[in-house]
Motif scaffolding. Structure first.
Motif, short mmCIF file in Angstrom:
data_model
loop_
_atom_site.label_atom_id
_atom_site.label_comp_id
_atom_site.label_asym_id
_atom_site.label_seq_id
_atom_site.Cartn_x
_atom_site.Cartn_y
_atom_site.Cartn_z
N HIS A 20 9.38 12.14 -3.78
CA HIS A 20 10.58 11.79 -3.00
C HIS A 20 11.05 13.03 -2.23
O HIS A 20 10.54 14.13 -2.44
CB HIS A 20 11.70 11.30 -3.92
CG HIS A 20 12.03 12.28 -5.01
ND1 HIS A 20 12.69 13.46 -4.78
CD2 HIS A 20 11.75 12.26 -6.34
CE1 HIS A 20 12.82 14.13 -5.91
NE2 HIS A 20 12.25 13.42 -6.87
N SER A 21 12.03 12.84 -1.39
CA SER A 21 12.64 13.96 -0.67
C SER A 21 14.01 14.27 -1.27
O SER A 21 14.45 13.63 -2.23
CB SER A 21 12.79 13.62 0.81
OG SER A 21 13.67 12.51 0.96
N GLY A 37 15.96 9.58 1.35
CA GLY A 37 15.09 8.45 1.64
C GLY A 37 14.02 8.73 2.68
O GLY A 37 13.38 7.79 3.17
N ASP A 38 13.79 9.99 3.01
CA ASP A 38 12.76 10.32 3.99
C ASP A 38 11.36 9.95 3.50
O ASP A 38 11.09 9.99 2.31
CB ASP A 38 12.74 11.84 4.28
CG ASP A 38 14.11 12.45 4.44
OD1 ASP A 38 14.92 12.29 3.51
OD2 ASP A 38 14.35 13.11 5.44
N ASP A 39 10.49 9.63 4.43
CA ASP A 39 9.08 9.55 4.08
C ASP A 39 8.59 10.94 3.69
O ASP A 39 9.01 11.94 4.28
CB ASP A 39 8.25 9.05 5.27
CG ASP A 39 8.47 7.57 5.55
OD1 ASP A 39 8.98 6.87 4.66
OD2 ASP A 39 8.14 7.13 6.67
N VAL A 40 7.71 11.02 2.71
CA VAL A 40 7.11 12.30 2.35
C VAL A 40 5.66 12.31 2.82
O VAL A 40 5.04 11.26 2.97
CB VAL A 40 7.19 12.56 0.83
CG1 VAL A 40 8.63 12.65 0.37
CG2 VAL A 40 6.45 11.49 0.04
N VAL A 41 5.15 13.49 3.05
CA VAL A 41 3.79 13.60 3.59
C VAL A 41 2.75 13.53 2.48
O VAL A 41 3.04 13.82 1.31
CB VAL A 41 3.61 14.90 4.39
CG1 VAL A 41 4.56 14.95 5.56
CG2 VAL A 41 3.78 16.11 3.49
N VAL A 57 1.75 5.06 5.17
CA VAL A 57 1.11 4.22 4.15
C VAL A 57 2.06 4.01 2.98
O VAL A 57 3.04 4.76 2.79
CB VAL A 57 -0.20 4.86 3.63
CG1 VAL A 57 -1.17 5.09 4.78
CG2 VAL A 57 0.08 6.18 2.90
N GLU A 58 1.77 3.01 2.18
CA GLU A 58 2.49 2.80 0.92
C GLU A 58 1.98 3.81 -0.11
O GLU A 58 0.82 4.23 -0.08
CB GLU A 58 2.26 1.38 0.41
CG GLU A 58 2.85 0.29 1.30
CD GLU A 58 4.36 0.23 1.22
OE1 GLU A 58 4.95 0.81 0.27
OE2 GLU A 58 4.98 -0.40 2.11
N GLN A 59 2.85 4.17 -1.05
CA GLN A 59 2.47 5.20 -2.01
C GLN A 59 1.30 4.78 -2.90
O GLN A 59 0.52 5.62 -3.37
CB GLN A 59 3.66 5.58 -2.88
CG GLN A 59 4.23 4.43 -3.71
CD GLN A 59 5.46 4.84 -4.49
OE1 GLN A 59 6.01 5.91 -4.29
NE2 GLN A 59 5.91 3.98 -5.39
#
Length: 332
Positions: free
Chosen positions: A214-215, A289-293, A308-310
């Protein structure tokens, strides 16, 4: 392996099934869970039923494997957490004559991969120290890079390859504390571990995956001048007070009863400095709630692209290792 407790969120997810992430020792289970036969996370690690169990376990959380009347070897004021009569360290040692249990830097350094096939290291009663605080530990703790390299030396003995999970678990904890200095230095420790491992393996046949769960509400503000320290002052606000490059949307760094602090003359690069936050949350800064790389290199790394989904991470790992195919072929 992790610098957090080995029973904590990310490492526990590799081996445990529980209804509550806080069920790290038997004392943490509700009565109805105990009555229903549920097992705590530490017990599930020691009782792992698949294959010949784990070859390498390194991290913190020693207290969750010790009895409530056992004194911690590095803290005379602390004891274990278990109330079920199970000394899990002793159980692991009794089961694995080909392994060694260690709890400090001296024991870790003495592990010889040529003479042992597995290692169990619990280097703190709770979480391991932050990277900048390691020298203060009573028994001494290995760095994340040292643990990762030792793990590779042990696991490389398996001609079929291996899967190794390495977590810089305290990056998250430092962010929750509003302490950017420790978050960044622990992230540097992660980078050092990646570099050290990359020098030990064949990069043409090793898949590296680096990501986060998560961020955080962590922000980089501008416009600091070129060469300005990342922990330094970025500029001056309309209130006439300096502001730092780094800050948080919420957390312990906010002030409850007075205007924003004046940072004039304050050493914001000090490792104990808490970055200013907008919303006061004295206990802990929150996730975001940011997307993580997902950063990857090696065989099948090209499967990671776009958004993509985790759960794709698992499927890529499974494809790269052929694990499902092996299990199917073995009839398991």
């Amino acid at each position: 392996m992790s610098t957090a407790r080995i029973t904590h969120a990310t490492p526990a997810a590799t081996y445990a099934k529980v209804a509550g992430r806080d069920w790290e020792a038997d004392k943490d289970l509700p009565e109805d869970a105990k009555a229903g036969g549920c097992k705590d996370i530490a017990a599930q690690l020691i009782d792992w039923p698949a294959g010949d169990e784990f070859e390498v376990i390194f991290g913190g959380g020693r207290g969750y494997f010790m009895l409530a009347d056992q004194q911690d070897p590095e803290d005379e004021t602390a004891t274990g957490a278990r109330t079920d009569g199970r000394d899990l360290v002793a159980e692991w040692t009794a089961k694995h004559s080909d392994g060694v249990y260690v709890r400090n830097q001296e024991g870790f350094d003495a592990i010889d991969p040529a003479n042992v096939n597995r290692a169990f290291g619990l280097f703190n009663r709770s979480h391991m120290q932050y990277s900048v605080d390691r020298e203060k530990d009573a028994g001494g703790e290995p760095s994340l890079a040292e643990m990762a390299v030792k793990a590779v030396d042990l696991l490389a003995k398996n001609e079929n390859g291996f899967v190794l999970m390495v977590e810089g678990g305290r990056v998250d904890h430092a962010h929750h504390a509003g302490n950017a200095a420790r978050a960044l230095t622990d992230m540097i420790a992660v980078n050092e571990a990646i570099k050290a491992v990359s020098e030990k393996v064949n990069l043409e046949e090793t898949l590296f995956i680096l990501t986060a769960d998560h961020s955080h509400v962590f922000s980089i503000a501008g416009y600091p001048v070129r060469g300005n320290p990342i922990l330094g002052i970025a500029g001056t606000g309309d209130d006439g007070k300096p502001y730092t490059t780094l800050g948080y949307m919420n957390g312990p760094g906010a002030r409850l009863d007075e205007p924003r602090a004046d940072l004039t003359g304050v050493d914001t690069t000090d490792v104990d400095f808490l970055q200013q936050a907008l919303v006061p949350l004295g206990e802990s800064e929150t996730h975001a709630g940011d997307d993580v790389v997902i950063m990857a290199q090696g065989p099948w790394a090209h499967l990671f692209h776009g958004v993509v989904e985790q759960n794709l991470i698992y499927h890529v790992m499974d494809h790269a290792t052929g694990m499902s195919e092996r299990i199917t072929a073995a009839g398991q």
